[in-house]
Every structure is written in structure tokens, then in C-alpha cells.
Design an enzyme around this catalytic site. Structure first.
Site, PDB file in Angstrom:
ATOM      1  N   ARG A   1       0.838  -1.217   0.000  1.00 11.41           N
ATOM      2  CA  ARG A   1       0.000   0.000   0.000  1.00 11.41           C
ATOM      3  C   ARG A   1       0.865   1.255   0.000  1.00 11.41           C
ATOM      4  NH1 ARG A   1      -4.211  -0.682   4.655  1.00 11.41           N
ATOM      5  NH2 ARG A   1      -4.751   1.440   4.025  1.00 11.41           N
TER       6      ARG A   1
ATOM      7  N   GLN B   1     -10.111   9.724   7.951  1.00 10.55           N
ATOM      8  CA  GLN B   1      -9.944   8.301   8.269  1.00 10.55           C
ATOM      9  C   GLN B   1      -8.805   7.725   7.421  1.00 10.55           C
ATOM     10  OE1 GLN B   1     -14.090   6.229   8.555  1.00 10.55           O
ATOM     11  NE2 GLN B   1     -14.337   7.974   7.185  1.00 10.55           N
ATOM     12  N   ASN B   2      -8.359   8.507   6.458  1.00  3.77           N
ATOM     13  CA  ASN B   2      -7.334   8.022   5.540  1.00  3.77           C
ATOM     14  C   ASN B   2      -5.968   8.035   6.213  1.00  3.77           C
ATOM     15  OD1 ASN B   2      -9.407   7.953   3.706  1.00  3.77           O
ATOM     16  ND2 ASN B   2      -8.833   9.863   2.699  1.00  3.77           N
TER      17      ASN B   2
ATOM     18  N   HIS C   1      -7.340   7.598  12.199  1.00  6.78           N
ATOM     19  CA  HIS C   1      -6.927   6.199  12.029  1.00  6.78           C
ATOM     20  C   HIS C   1      -5.437   6.062  11.827  1.00  6.78           C
ATOM     21  CE1 HIS C   1     -11.266   4.975  10.684  1.00  6.78           C
ATOM     22  NE2 HIS C   1     -11.177   5.183  11.971  1.00  6.78           N
TER      23      HIS C   1
ATOM     24  N   CYS D   1      12.552  -3.400  16.072  1.00  6.11           N
ATOM     25  CA  CYS D   1      12.965  -2.208  16.840  1.00  6.11           C
ATOM     26  C   CYS D   1      14.259  -2.571  17.586  1.00  6.11           C
ATOM     27  CB  CYS D   1      11.836  -1.906  17.829  1.00  6.11           C
ATOM     28  SG  CYS D   1      12.274  -0.812  19.186  1.00  6.11           S
TER      29      CYS D   1
HETATM   30  C1  BV8 Z   1     -12.557   0.589  18.196  1.00  3.16           C
HETATM   31  C2  BV8 Z   1      -6.683   1.919   9.356  1.00  3.16           C
HETATM   32  C3  BV8 Z   1     -12.677  -0.036  20.478  1.00  3.16           C
HETATM   33  C4  BV8 Z   1      -5.967   0.677   8.998  1.00  3.16           C
HETATM   34  C5  BV8 Z   1      -9.063   1.437   9.614  1.00  3.16           C
HETATM   35  C6  BV8 Z   1     -20.079  -3.753  15.026  1.00  3.16           C
HETATM   36  C7  BV8 Z   1     -20.844  -2.616  14.850  1.00  3.16           C
HETATM   37  C8  BV8 Z   1     -20.284  -1.343  14.953  1.00  3.16           C
HETATM   38  C9  BV8 Z   1     -18.926  -1.191  15.240  1.00  3.16           C
HETATM   39  C10 BV8 Z   1     -18.168  -2.324  15.401  1.00  3.16           C
HETATM   40  C11 BV8 Z   1     -18.727  -3.603  15.303  1.00  3.16           C
HETATM   41  N1  BV8 Z   1     -17.750  -4.509  15.497  1.00  3.16           N
HETATM   42  C12 BV8 Z   1     -16.596  -3.849  15.732  1.00  3.16           C
HETATM   43  C13 BV8 Z   1     -16.843  -2.526  15.700  1.00  3.16           C
HETATM   44  C14 BV8 Z   1     -15.879  -1.442  15.902  1.00  3.16           C
HETATM   45  C15 BV8 Z   1     -15.036  -1.274  14.650  1.00  3.16           C
HETATM   46  C16 BV8 Z   1     -15.910  -0.982  13.451  1.00  3.16           C
HETATM   47  O1  BV8 Z   1     -16.419   0.122  13.292  1.00  3.16           O
HETATM   48  N2  BV8 Z   1     -16.108  -1.997  12.586  1.00  3.16           N
HETATM   49  C17 BV8 Z   1     -16.955  -1.794  11.415  1.00  3.16           C
HETATM   50  C18 BV8 Z   1     -16.321  -2.470  10.190  1.00  3.16           C
HETATM   51  C19 BV8 Z   1     -18.320  -2.380  11.703  1.00  3.16           C
HETATM   52  N3  BV8 Z   1     -14.194  -0.112  14.911  1.00  3.16           N
HETATM   53  C20 BV8 Z   1     -12.975  -0.292  15.477  1.00  3.16           C
HETATM   54  O2  BV8 Z   1     -12.508  -1.376  15.724  1.00  3.16           O
HETATM   55  C21 BV8 Z   1     -12.238   0.971  15.849  1.00  3.16           C
HETATM   56  N4  BV8 Z   1     -11.738   0.806  17.192  1.00  3.16           N
HETATM   57  O3  BV8 Z   1     -13.758   0.590  18.102  1.00  3.16           O
HETATM   58  O4  BV8 Z   1     -11.887   0.313  19.360  1.00  3.16           O
HETATM   59  C22 BV8 Z   1     -11.859   0.287  21.664  1.00  3.16           C
HETATM   60  C23 BV8 Z   1     -12.237   1.372  22.464  1.00  3.16           C
HETATM   61  C24 BV8 Z   1     -11.495   1.647  23.590  1.00  3.16           C
HETATM   62  C25 BV8 Z   1     -10.351   0.889  23.896  1.00  3.16           C
HETATM   63  C26 BV8 Z   1      -9.962  -0.166  23.044  1.00  3.16           C
HETATM   64  C27 BV8 Z   1     -10.717  -0.471  21.924  1.00  3.16           C
HETATM   65  C28 BV8 Z   1     -11.028   1.176  14.935  1.00  3.16           C
HETATM   66  C29 BV8 Z   1     -11.500   1.457  13.532  1.00  3.16           C
HETATM   67  C30 BV8 Z   1     -10.302   1.837  12.668  1.00  3.16           C
HETATM   68  C31 BV8 Z   1      -9.968   0.678  11.764  1.00  3.16           C
HETATM   69  N5  BV8 Z   1      -8.884   1.094  10.865  1.00  3.16           N
HETATM   70  N6  BV8 Z   1      -8.038   1.806   8.843  1.00  3.16           N
HETATM   71  C32 BV8 Z   1      -5.717   0.622   7.510  1.00  3.16           C
HETATM   72  O5  BV8 Z   1      -6.031   1.586   6.784  1.00  3.16           O
HETATM   73  O6  BV8 Z   1      -5.186  -0.413   7.099  1.00  3.16           O
HETATM   74  S1  BV8 Z   1     -10.626   1.464   8.954  1.00  3.16           S
HETATM   75  C33 BV8 Z   1     -10.620   1.658   7.257  1.00  3.16           C
HETATM   76  O7  BV8 Z   1     -11.988   1.900   6.924  1.00  3.16           O
HETATM   77  C34 BV8 Z   1      -9.888   2.895   6.734  1.00  3.16           C
HETATM   78  O8  BV8 Z   1      -9.362   3.726   7.746  1.00  3.16           O
HETATM   79  C35 BV8 Z   1     -10.981   3.670   6.035  1.00  3.16           C
HETATM   80  O9  BV8 Z   1     -10.731   4.994   6.043  1.00  3.16           O
HETATM   81  C36 BV8 Z   1     -12.119   3.300   6.888  1.00  3.16           C
HETATM   82  C37 BV8 Z   1     -13.463   3.676   6.423  1.00  3.16           C
HETATM   83  O10 BV8 Z   1     -13.592   3.284   5.095  1.00  3.16           O
HETATM   84  P1  BV8 Z   1     -13.909   4.476   4.060  1.00  3.16           P
HETATM   85  O11 BV8 Z   1     -12.845   5.503   4.183  1.00  3.16           O
HETATM   86  O12 BV8 Z   1     -15.309   4.929   4.258  1.00  3.16           O
HETATM   87  O13 BV8 Z   1     -13.713   3.758   2.674  1.00  3.16           O
HETATM   88  P2  BV8 Z   1     -14.764   2.806   1.940  1.00  3.16           P
HETATM   89  O14 BV8 Z   1     -14.047   2.077   0.862  1.00  3.16           O
HETATM   90  O15 BV8 Z   1     -15.546   2.036   2.963  1.00  3.16           O
HETATM   91  O16 BV8 Z   1     -15.801   3.826   1.259  1.00  3.16           O
HETATM   92  C38 BV8 Z   1     -15.350   4.663   0.195  1.00  3.16           C
HETATM   93  C39 BV8 Z   1     -16.480   5.625  -0.093  1.00  3.16           C
HETATM   94  O17 BV8 Z   1     -16.023   6.564  -1.065  1.00  3.16           O
HETATM   95  C40 BV8 Z   1     -17.706   4.953  -0.684  1.00  3.16           C
HETATM   96  O18 BV8 Z   1     -18.867   5.494  -0.060  1.00  3.16           O
HETATM   97  C41 BV8 Z   1     -17.665   5.368  -2.167  1.00  3.16           C
HETATM   98  O19 BV8 Z   1     -18.961   5.514  -2.709  1.00  3.16           O
HETATM   99  C42 BV8 Z   1     -16.991   6.710  -2.085  1.00  3.16           C
HETATM  100  N7  BV8 Z   1     -16.255   7.128  -3.281  1.00  3.16           N
HETATM  101  C43 BV8 Z   1     -15.503   6.360  -4.124  1.00  3.16           C
HETATM  102  N8  BV8 Z   1     -14.959   7.149  -5.076  1.00  3.16           N
HETATM  103  C44 BV8 Z   1     -15.356   8.428  -4.821  1.00  3.16           C
HETATM  104  C45 BV8 Z   1     -16.181   8.422  -3.689  1.00  3.16           C
HETATM  105  N9  BV8 Z   1     -16.746   9.532  -3.189  1.00  3.16           N
HETATM  106  C46 BV8 Z   1     -16.495  10.704  -3.824  1.00  3.16           C
HETATM  107  N10 BV8 Z   1     -15.703  10.791  -4.914  1.00  3.16           N
HETATM  108  C47 BV8 Z   1     -15.116   9.686  -5.437  1.00  3.16           C
HETATM  109  N11 BV8 Z   1     -14.343   9.793  -6.525  1.00  3.16           N
HETATM  110 ZN    ZN Z   2      10.763  -1.397  20.716  1.00  2.00          ZN
END
Ligand code: BV8
Ligand code: ZN
Length: 226
Positions: A60, A91-92, A109, A135
Site C-alpha cells: 500500500r 480516516q485516511n 486512524h 525495533c
Molecule cells: C474501536 C486503518 C474499540 C488501517 C481502519 C459492530 C458494529 C459497529 C462497530 C463495530 C462492530 N464490530 C466492531 C466494531 C468497531 C469497529 C468498526 O467500526 N467496525 C466496522 C467495520 C463495523 N471499529 C474499530 O474497531 C475501531 N476501534 O472501536 O476500538 C476500543 C475502544 C477503547 C479501547 C480499546 C478499543 C477502529 C476502527 C479503525 C480501523 N482502521 N483503517 C488501515 O487503513 O489499514 S478502517 C478503514 O476503513 C480505513 O481507515 C478507512 O478509512 C475506513 C473507512 O472506510 P472508508 O474511508 O469509508 O472507505 P470505503 O471504501 O468504505 O468507502 C469509500 C467511499 O467513497 C464509498 O462510499 C464510495 O462511494 C466513495 N467514493 C468512491 N470514489 C469516490 C467516492 N466519493 C467521492 N468521490 C469519489 N471519486
Molecule cells: Zn521497541
């Protein structure tokens, strides 16, 4: 509204970088296409198979290094110049907003370009030849991104909540709004009085809690707004 607003918050997702050639996460050619997010972007995956997870992030990074910020990124940097109180919540992890000239960036993120030790949490630039590199303390290095199940960086998150809670206008750009707690900032901003404008190609999980939709590519719509 945008012309007179003093306080603007923007939430961006992978869609804003799509026109820079970086595949989104959940779209057709998405980054996740060969893997489910939970398979790689989690601490468990890194524990189980650190080399594969590291390789995926290297892949990536190469993709992102070849990409340029697009007109959408630059339009947001321009909007920031004109707005007294501006926050770009992203979020990016690709750092394209930084390269486009944005300054008030809240990376909820993390950032793919940083390496953090899994054991002592020290950040380091120097990479040993191993995959993943180690490390000085012997622990494995991992990319400085927030994985599923990991807490968001606390100070950054608090600043993002504060910005969303006081914004007069929130732009929600290029996110499917499926990942929490980031997606929760949209209804939160609206409940606190913001006018919420969504810019996307298609409806999303928050589409029924925004005031206005602008359908189309953010690389065209954002420059038009500016
Ligand atoms: C946490 C970094 C707790 C890594 C990422 C069940 C229900 C609800 C929530 C949860 C659940 N089970 C678990 C959870 C929590 C979980 C979560 O939300 N899961 C989801 C999948 C259900 N969240 C977590 O785990 C978070 N942490 O909750 O911790 C905690 C609290 C206290 C103490 C300890 C623990 C952590 C979440 C972060 C995860 N990391 N990324 C990496 O990048 O490798 S998430 C990943 O998805 C990316 O960061 C990305 O940014 C993010 C969101 O995706 P999008 O950016 O929206 O991208 P996507 O492809 O989905 O959509 C693209 C959009 O663009 C589309 O709508 C498309 O139509 C549009 N588009 C396309 N082209 C265009 C456009 N729009 C305009 N113009 C264009 N040209
Ligand atoms: Zn270390």
C-alpha cells in the site's frame, strides 16, 4: 452557508483519494478485495502472521508513493485557508491531505508512513532488512495505523469530537460511513447544530442523517464549491 461559516469540519474517507488512483476499501477494486478487513488490519492478524501484514502495508505504501493529491484534496486545503476555524478529520492513512497543503488535519486512524514498535511503542524511521523490521528493543515494527479493535489516538479523537460538536457546517466526503467511532461524528455534528453536506458517488450509511447530498466525484465537486 459555506461562505459565511466561521467553523467548518470535514470528515474524509478513502473516496477522496480514489481519483488519485488509490483503491477504496469496500469498493469494487477495493483494497480489501483479496482479504476481509478483519484478516489483516487487526492486532491478531499481525500476531498470527506479521510478515503478511507487513507486506500488505509495504504494497500500500508503494501504491500511495506513486499517487498525487487530486483537486479534491487541494480544494479542501484552499477552503481551510479561507475558514477561521477549520478541522480536517480524516480516516485516511495515506497522508495525501498533508501533501495537498492541508494543515489542520486530525488523523483518527493514524498514518501509514510511521513505524511503531509493537513492544515498546517507540516510533522509528530506520528499517532493518527483516520483514517486518525489528525495533532496537527486539520487538516487531508495525505501521502507525489504528487497527480494528484498537483505540483511536485519544488526543486526536477528542479534538475531532470537539470540532464536530461545534461546526456550523460539516462536509462528509468519500466515506461509506461504516467504521466507528469515526462515522458517529456525522450524526453528532448534526445533533449539535451543524448543517451536514455529503459528497459521494452513492448513498451511504449516514445518508439519511445529512441535510444535503452532492452526488458525484469529490475531485470535481469540491473544486466547484471553492
Ligand atoms: C474501536 C486503518 C474499540 C488501517 C481502519 C459492530 C458494529 C459497529 C462497530 C463495530 C462492530 N464490530 C466492531 C466494531 C468497531 C469497529 C468498526 O467500526 N467496525 C466496522 C467495520 C463495523 N471499529 C474499530 O474497531 C475501531 N476501534 O472501536 O476500538 C476500543 C475502544 C477503547 C479501547 C480499546 C478499543 C477502529 C476502527 C479503525 C480501523 N482502521 N483503517 C488501515 O487503513 O489499514 S478502517 C478503514 O476503513 C480505513 O481507515 C478507512 O478509512 C475506513 C473507512 O472506510 P472508508 O474511508 O469509508 O472507505 P470505503 O471504501 O468504505 O468507502 C469509500 C467511499 O467513497 C464509498 O462510499 C464510495 O462511494 C466513495 N467514493 C468512491 N470514489 C469516490 C467516492 N466519493 C467521492 N468521490 C469519489 N471519486
Ligand atoms: Zn521497541
Amino acid at each position: 452557508m459555506l461562505e459565511t461559516a466561521k467553523r467548518i469540519a470535514v470528515l474524509t474517507g478513502a473516496g477522496i483519494s480514489a481519483e488519485s488512483g488509490i483503491p477504496t476499501f469496500r469498493g469494487a477494486g477495493g483494497l480489501w478485495k483479496n482479504f476481509r478487513p478483519e484478516e489483516l488490519a487487526t492486532p491478531e492478524a499481525f500476531e498470527r502472521d506479521p510478515a503478511t501484514v507487513w507486506e500488505w502495508y509495504l504494497w500500500r505504501r508503494e501504491l500511495i508513493a506513486k499517487a498525487e493529491p487530486n483537486r479534491g484534496h487541494r480544494a479542501l486545503a484552499e477552503l481551510e485557508e479561507r475558514t477561521p476555524d477549520f478541522a480536517l478529520i480524516t480516516q485516511n492513512v495515506d497522508a495525501l491531505h498533508d501533501r495537498a497543503g492541508s494543515r489542520r488535519i486530525l488523523k483518527v486512524h493514524g498514518d501509514i508512513w510511521t513505524n511503531r514498535c509493537q513492544r515498546c511503542a517507540r516510533e522509528t524511521e530506520t528499517l532493518s532488512g527483516e520483514r517486518p523490521p525489528r525495533c532496537g528493543c527486539g520487538g516487531f515494527l508495525r505501521p502507525g495505523v489504528v487497527w480494528f479493535g484498537e483505540e483511536l489516538p485519544r488526543a486526536v479523537w477528542q479534538e475531532a469530537e470537539r470540532a464536530a460538536g461545534r461546526a456550523e457546517v460539516m462536509l462528509v466526503v468519500g466515506t461509506s460511513a461504516q467504521v466507528y467511532p469515526a462515522a458517529g461524528l456525522v450524526p453528532y455534528a448534526r445533533q449539535n447544530g451543524a448543517m451536514v453536506i455529503e459528497i459521494n458517488l452513492e448513498p451511504t450509511a449516514v445518508s439519511n442523517s445529512v441535510d444535503l447530498h452532492l452526488w458525484g466525484p469529490s475531485g470535481e465537486i469540491l473544486p466547484q464549491i471553492i
